[in-house]
Every structure is written in C-alpha cells, then in structure tokens.
Design a protein around this motif. Structure first.
Motif, short mmCIF file in Angstrom:
data_model
loop_
_atom_site.label_atom_id
_atom_site.label_comp_id
_atom_site.label_asym_id
_atom_site.label_seq_id
_atom_site.Cartn_x
_atom_site.Cartn_y
_atom_site.Cartn_z
N LYS A 35 -22.61 38.48 118.49
CA LYS A 35 -21.53 37.52 118.27
C LYS A 35 -20.37 37.77 119.23
O LYS A 35 -19.83 36.83 119.83
N VAL A 36 -20.01 39.01 119.43
CA VAL A 36 -18.92 39.36 120.34
C VAL A 36 -19.30 39.00 121.78
O VAL A 36 -18.47 38.46 122.52
N MET A 37 -20.54 39.25 122.16
CA MET A 37 -20.99 38.89 123.51
C MET A 37 -20.90 37.37 123.72
O MET A 37 -20.45 36.92 124.78
N VAL A 38 -21.33 36.61 122.73
CA VAL A 38 -21.30 35.14 122.82
C VAL A 38 -19.86 34.67 122.95
O VAL A 38 -19.54 33.86 123.83
N GLU A 39 -18.99 35.15 122.08
CA GLU A 39 -17.59 34.72 122.12
C GLU A 39 -16.94 35.08 123.45
O GLU A 39 -16.17 34.28 124.00
N SER A 40 -17.25 36.24 123.99
CA SER A 40 -16.70 36.65 125.27
C SER A 40 -17.15 35.72 126.39
O SER A 40 -16.35 35.31 127.24
N LEU A 41 -18.42 35.35 126.38
CA LEU A 41 -18.92 34.43 127.41
C LEU A 41 -18.34 33.03 127.25
O LEU A 41 -18.03 32.38 128.25
N PHE A 42 -18.19 32.57 126.03
CA PHE A 42 -17.59 31.26 125.82
C PHE A 42 -16.15 31.22 126.35
O PHE A 42 -15.72 30.21 126.89
N GLU A 43 -15.43 32.31 126.19
CA GLU A 43 -14.06 32.38 126.70
C GLU A 43 -14.02 32.31 128.22
O GLU A 43 -13.03 31.88 128.80
N LYS A 44 -15.10 32.71 128.86
CA LYS A 44 -15.17 32.73 130.33
C LYS A 44 -15.85 31.49 130.91
O LYS A 44 -15.98 31.38 132.13
N ALA A 45 -16.28 30.58 130.08
CA ALA A 45 -17.10 29.46 130.55
C ALA A 45 -16.34 28.45 131.40
O ALA A 45 -16.95 27.61 132.05
N THR A 46 -15.02 28.53 131.44
CA THR A 46 -14.25 27.66 132.33
C THR A 46 -14.20 28.25 133.75
O THR A 46 -13.68 27.61 134.65
N THR A 47 -14.73 29.45 133.91
CA THR A 47 -14.84 30.07 135.23
C THR A 47 -16.27 29.86 135.73
O THR A 47 -17.17 29.52 134.95
N PRO A 48 -16.52 30.05 137.02
CA PRO A 48 -17.86 29.79 137.56
C PRO A 48 -18.96 30.62 136.88
O PRO A 48 -18.79 31.82 136.63
N TYR A 49 -20.07 29.95 136.64
CA TYR A 49 -21.24 30.59 136.04
C TYR A 49 -21.66 31.80 136.88
O TYR A 49 -22.02 32.84 136.34
N SER A 50 -21.62 31.64 138.20
CA SER A 50 -22.07 32.70 139.10
C SER A 50 -21.32 34.01 138.86
O SER A 50 -21.88 35.09 139.05
N GLU A 51 -20.07 33.92 138.43
CA GLU A 51 -19.28 35.12 138.15
C GLU A 51 -19.66 35.77 136.82
O GLU A 51 -19.28 36.90 136.54
N ASN A 52 -20.38 35.03 135.99
CA ASN A 52 -20.71 35.49 134.63
C ASN A 52 -22.21 35.62 134.40
O ASN A 52 -22.64 35.86 133.28
N GLN A 53 -22.99 35.46 135.45
CA GLN A 53 -24.44 35.46 135.31
C GLN A 53 -24.97 36.77 134.72
O GLN A 53 -25.87 36.76 133.89
#
Length: 149
Positions: A35-53
């Motif tokens: 759940k924490v991993m999901v929430e963290s990624l959702f918070e970053k989803a306005t940034t480029p996917y490539s930075e969060n791959q």
C-alpha cells in the motif's frame, strides 16, 4: 511422567500458535508495504514514468511475490483472489501503469479521480489482514464480486 508430557504438549502448542501469528503478521506487513509503495508511486505520477520505472518494477515484483505466496499458502481464498486481481494484467492498477508509461506523465485531475479506487482496495486488504473478522471478509468479497463482474 504425565506432568512432563503435559508441559511438552503445552510448549508445542505455544510454538505452533506463535508460528500462525507470525504468518498473519507477515501478510499484514507485506500488504501495508505494498500500500505504501502504491501511494508513493501515485504521488509521483505527475512526473515522467521513465524517472519512476524502477519503483513501478519493484511494485509489480512485490505484487507478483504476494500473489505467488498466497497461491502456495492456499488457506485464505479471499486474499488469494485479491492478490491475483492486483497481479492481473486487466486490473485497474496494471492499466494505470500502462497508461502512465504510454503517456509519460499523468494529470493531477486524473490521479484525484483514480487513486481512491486503488487505495480503497488496499485499505480493504489491510483491514482484513489486521482483523480477520467476518465484516472485513464480507467487504473484500463484495469488492471482488464487483471487480470481477
């Protein structure tokens, strides 16, 4: 002699019951971690996917691990179905990651609309793992019925 046997049986029972508690603790800990991993990624989803791959890959591996664990464990059909749903290519979360990857970034408005759907599923899973009561199981089953129909 009978007293020693009773003591050994009591000790064996305590050891076995503590193992069951550890197993439930593992499920709860890993569900919260996901759940924490999901929430963290959702918070970053306005940034480029490539930075969060790397984070997306780690989350997908976590979900696959938990789905495999639940399938092998096999004694909790509701959680097994929930993890398999999250792991499914047709799940809302997997679709989200595909969309994020293809679009590059996600809009804040889309995230506000989409995030509650996924976080609700994870909240239901955490609630069930922490309580294991009939009400939590029923809420999960209702969610599963709606998601699979």
């Amino acid at each position: 002699m009978k007293t020693k046997l009773k003591v050994y049986l009591l000790m064996a029972g305590l050891i076995l019951s503590s193992c069951a508690t550890l197993q439930d603790h593992y499920n709860l800990t890993e569900t919260i971690s996901t759940k924490v991993m999901v929430e963290s990624l959702f918070e970053k989803a306005t940034t480029p996917y490539s930075e969060n791959q790397a984070g997306v890959t780690a989350l997908k591996e976590q979900i696959r691990k938990m789905a495999a664990y639940q399938n092998v464990k096999g004694n909790d059909l509701v959680m097994q179905k929930m993890w398999n749903l999250l792991n499914s290519e047709s799940s809302a979360m997997q679709g989200f990651f595909k969309t994020w990857e293809s679009q590059g970034t996600m809009s804040a408005v889309f995230l506000q609309e989409f995030t509650p759907e996924i976080t609700r599923q994870l909240d239901l899973m955490v609630n069930y793992e922490s309580s294991k009561d009939k009400e939590a199981a029923s809420a999960l089953q209702t969610f599963l019925n709606a998601a699979t129909n």
